[in-house]
Design a protein around this motif. Sequence first.
Motif, PDB file in Angstrom:
ATOM      1  N   ARG A 224      -9.382  44.841   1.615  1.00 12.50           N
ATOM      2  CA  ARG A 224      -8.319  45.090   2.597  1.00 12.50           C
ATOM      3  C   ARG A 224      -8.851  45.815   3.838  1.00 12.50           C
ATOM      4  O   ARG A 224      -8.323  45.648   4.944  1.00 12.50           O
ATOM      5  CB  ARG A 224      -7.193  45.908   1.958  1.00 12.50           C
ATOM      6  CG  ARG A 224      -6.328  45.124   0.974  1.00 12.50           C
ATOM      7  CD  ARG A 224      -5.191  45.985   0.433  1.00 12.50           C
ATOM      8  NE  ARG A 224      -4.357  45.268  -0.518  1.00 12.50           N
ATOM      9  CZ  ARG A 224      -3.351  44.464  -0.186  1.00 12.50           C
ATOM     10  NH1 ARG A 224      -3.046  44.291   1.101  1.00 12.50           N
ATOM     11  NH2 ARG A 224      -2.642  43.863  -1.120  1.00 12.50           N
ATOM     12  N   THR A 253      -6.914  33.839   1.159  1.00 15.25           N
ATOM     13  CA  THR A 253      -7.361  34.991   1.949  1.00 15.25           C
ATOM     14  C   THR A 253      -8.011  34.602   3.267  1.00 15.25           C
ATOM     15  O   THR A 253      -8.077  35.416   4.189  1.00 15.25           O
ATOM     16  CB  THR A 253      -8.358  35.834   1.152  1.00 15.25           C
ATOM     17  OG1 THR A 253      -9.535  35.040   0.893  1.00 15.25           O
ATOM     18  CG2 THR A 253      -7.754  36.314  -0.166  1.00 15.25           C
ATOM     19  N   TRP A 357      -2.345  39.572   1.823  1.00 14.56           N
ATOM     20  CA  TRP A 357      -3.417  39.922   2.768  1.00 14.56           C
ATOM     21  C   TRP A 357      -4.237  38.693   3.131  1.00 14.56           C
ATOM     22  O   TRP A 357      -4.488  37.817   2.287  1.00 14.56           O
ATOM     23  CB  TRP A 357      -4.333  40.970   2.146  1.00 14.56           C
ATOM     24  CG  TRP A 357      -5.467  41.405   3.048  1.00 14.56           C
ATOM     25  CD1 TRP A 357      -5.451  42.420   3.944  1.00 14.56           C
ATOM     26  CD2 TRP A 357      -6.775  40.807   3.132  1.00 14.56           C
ATOM     27  NE1 TRP A 357      -6.661  42.499   4.601  1.00 14.56           N
ATOM     28  CE2 TRP A 357      -7.493  41.520   4.116  1.00 14.56           C
ATOM     29  CE3 TRP A 357      -7.388  39.737   2.494  1.00 14.56           C
ATOM     30  CZ2 TRP A 357      -8.804  41.207   4.459  1.00 14.56           C
ATOM     31  CZ3 TRP A 357      -8.687  39.412   2.833  1.00 14.56           C
ATOM     32  CH2 TRP A 357      -9.392  40.149   3.802  1.00 14.56           C
TER      33      TRP A 357
END
Length: 618
Positions: A224, A253, A357
Amino acid sequence: MTRLTVAQALVRFLVAQHTERDGESRRLFAGCFGIFGHGNVAGLGQALWENRDLTYYQARNEQAMVHTAAAYARMSDRLSTFACTSSVGPGATNMITAAAGATVNRLPVLLLPGDTFATRVAEPVLQQLETPWAGDVSVNDAFRPVSRYFDRIARPEQLIGAALAAVRTLTDPVDTGAVTLALPQDVQAEAYEWPEEFLAHRVWRIDRPAPQPQALADAVRLIRAARRPLVVAGGGVVYAGATEALDAFARATGIPVAETQAGKGALRHGHPSSAGAIGHTGTTAADALARDADLVIGIGTRYSDFTTASHTQFADPGVRFLNINVARFDAVKHAGLAMVADAREALEALTAALADWQVPPEHRARTAALARDWDAAVDAAYHLGHTPKPAQSEVVGAVNEAAGEDGVVICAAGSLPGDLHKLWRPADPKQYHVEYGYSCMGYEIAGGLGVKLAAPEREVFVMVGDGSYLMMAQELVTAVAEGIKLVVVLVQNHGYASIGALSEAVGAPRFGTWYRYRDADSGALEGDRLPVDLATNAASLGADVLRATTVAELRGALTEARAFDRCTVIHVETDPLVPAPSSGAWWDVPVAEVSTAPETGAAREAYVKAKSAQRPYL
């Protein structure tokens, strides 16, 4: 209790061993390769003749048969392999090179070399190396440093514990590699009362260890926080059957994926996150992303010097490493955050934890732009139109096209592995099979046998240079004898092309790398080219042979060979002085510090400059 010889009991034991993963079971040993001599014919030879449940395959070279076993194991995701038996002395030591290759590449193979008499009453026996300083040493002790497990069976009852320990090692993804049980020839023929439990059906379950909660939480925090992360996919992704999980992780991602030699094909060519090959033989796309990466996520990789460009590849001053591996030995490399876990389990856990994310949009865009640029470079390399002889990159392109969706390419040494790594466009995870952990010349044809035995439904294309072919071509005879179809593309450039190019880079231009007569005046190997006809040689070994002089003829020969049902060799000459496109990534090969030759002095200056970028990753 069952009364059997040691060899008979061992064969029964091998037949009874199975592996299981994800609920699917298979035999651990698909058969036994062997070459018989006085050290094993009366023991294992008699046992294999009597018990046909373990299929015997006749090899032509002991090193080659171990390569075949390793290739079969790799194609089988390390869930199945072969045993290999040799006689004493040279037959045994011939296996050592390939044993090292299997261990370096973490591939299970069982080696059963004959050994000298345990009773010692007839010493010295034929082919025995007498050691003045130790009476219990034989040449088989040379297997110790290249084996993940080694034992010598000096008494029958020792086989029980040793055999179980051997299979435990072979089936452990962390410890696997070459396993050696040295078998004195008198002990092989000795009888013993064996417990039925030892000979009974046995299943070795291959577990999928999940990541520890704390390691997972730490990994999620690292990802992250990253702005320019990069996945380095190694062979462990393929062996774990984790390619679909990697696909899902990358799509969710947006993290780009670069691939090692063993990990090539972890993502299909054209995947939006695929950057292709990484390192010294990498693409401009992957290597550019690697230089700027602030987080490297290594999955199932051991970080060889080709992958790291000898510790110059990952150049960001603050770069961090997250390493996912079943082996802690590899997971802690580069002072990385270690996630000791199965690749598939780890990727699925990370995908779930990172559901909200993604990488910044500009990182996705840069990955796509870099990949497009490299694709254009590959297209150009595949269609150079170089004359009078084609460039090697054009040969790779023709084979890639002929392979289609089901073909598998096999290679190991020389300039071909580098070109294949950066240029080949894989259709699936099993289409690319290049042995580059040990880069063992001679692996190619023997390895092709193993791949075809493991996947008989697929077309197998062996790409081999003339240097490797001259090292070990005789397994063509085995392929012909067994009716195993291989398409062998024999690339002849009349020398060692890879080392020839390297010799120029280190200031010893092409010395000892051409196949030439010795010049009568200079005394050097710089006379006329040797009149070697490898196509005729291949025909003499029983293979069908096609000759191609142009790329168009090569494409036609490949189409023809696909339609055949026999082992076929396609001979093509190339120009070794036409390089494939390069990313410019470095490889540390030291250059002479002093020399009177200007070429060497210039190479040393370049070496010192490149080495200044080398760093430990801490």
